[in-house]
Design an enzyme around this catalytic site. Structure first.
Site: not given
Ligand code: RIB
Ligand code: CA
Length: 313
Positions: A242-243
């Site tokens: 999850l960036h």
């Protein structure tokens, strides 16, 4: 509580961008001055519409949303529908937005806002290719004085790349823009794949969003359930990285991250490694340190922060 931190979000939604925007809008610690869309994960016509969909999901029809660059500074646009779906927000069925798109170009909004801002008073949060930021700095170099920090999701070194073996998507799409931003003299905090690959959307973490039982919580679960499927197959993991929400989490709880000030340069010429962020982590060159490069994160604390804030929407 100190006055809320003034931020501008520049973004190419993208499911992970969407969660980052929701986190920011759920945070009273932050004052979102405006959101500028850039072409990246999907074309600009989609990314600007997706920003407005997300603002309406958060109950923020009042938010000023701007369309910026529809392509990189010099290169052809590369998109990522394979990951995000054709809309860029595949997963939940979000209604077409009815809130307005501002007429001004996103880069012009950034310039105008910073020209009228006190020194070091505005933080730029970049979640996509850096084209809009580079355009603004080229148009009005003096705006650098008003920027407290540029916090940017992009790059990778120990983890390699995600769109090529050497390059991360945001930098790969517009490496020339990254060269301008990293060389601007503005304090840059870079949140690379080395951090975001530690933040996996495991089933237990997705379940925590669904368990909120709210429209926003369920939408986040659906966004991430779609977003993770490609990376789960690619990396063979429970969940995908999850960036973009890491950018907002850095503003809220910097203590859960670790890194150091180093030199980072961007490759723009090589056929094999264009877009690579060359991070001099061990200080083996005499190149000037220009980026606070983050490498560590407490992933459990990150997801706890995320769930607790999404609960507020
Ligand atoms: O490489 C990950 C980055 O590229 C994220 O910002 C994602 O949304 C895409 O823009
Ligand atoms: Ca993004």
């Amino acid at each position: 509580m100190p006055p809320p931190r003034k931020i501008i979000i520049d973004t190419d939604p993208g499911q992970d961008d969407a969660v980052a925007i929701l986190l920011a809008l759920a945070s009273p610690e932050l004052d979102v001055l405006g959101i500028t869309a850039v072409a990246g994960n999907v074309p600009l016509a989609r990314t600007e519409e997706n920003v407005r969909k997300i603002c309406e999901l958060a109950g923020r029809r009042d938010m000023a949303v701007y369309a910026g660059a529809d392509r990189p500074l010099t290169r052809d646009l590369v998109t990522a529908e394979y990951l995000h779906g054709v809309t860029g927000l595949d997963g939940p069925d979000l209604p077409a937005p009815t809130m307005p798109l501002q007429a001004m170009h996103g880069a012009d909004f950034i310039v105008e806002t910073l020209r009228n801002a006190a020194p070091g008073s505005v933080t730029l949060c970049t979640l996509g290719p850096l084209t809009n930021i580079a355009l603004a700095l080229q148009q009005a170099p003096e705006i650098a004085a008003a920027i407290a920090e540029i916090v940017s999701m992009g790059g990778g070194f120990f983890e390699g790349g995600n769109v090529t073996p050497a390059a991360e998507f945001n930098i790969y799409v517009d490496p020339e823009a990254a060269v301008i931003v990293f060389g601007s003299g503005v304090p840059v905090t870079l949140i690379p794949l080395d951090v975001t690959h530690q933040c996996l959307t495991t089933q237990a973490r997705l379940d925590a969003f669904y368990a909120l039982g709210t429209t926003a919580g369920t939408a986040v679960g659906e966004l991430l359930s779609f977003f993770e499927r490609y990376d789960e197959a690619k990396y063979g993991t429970d969940g995908g990285p999850l960036h973009d929400p890491c950018v907002i989490a850095w503003l809220l709880t910097p203590e859960i991250f670790g890194g150091k000030l180093i030199n980072v340069e961007v490759e723009t010429a090589s056929r094999l490694t264009q877009g690579m962020t060359v991070a001099d982590w061990w200080g083996v060159t005499d190149r000037v340190p220009n980026v606070r490069y983050l490498r560590d994160v407490d992933a459990d604390a990150f997801f706890q922060l995320l769930v607790e804030h999404i609960r507020l929407l």
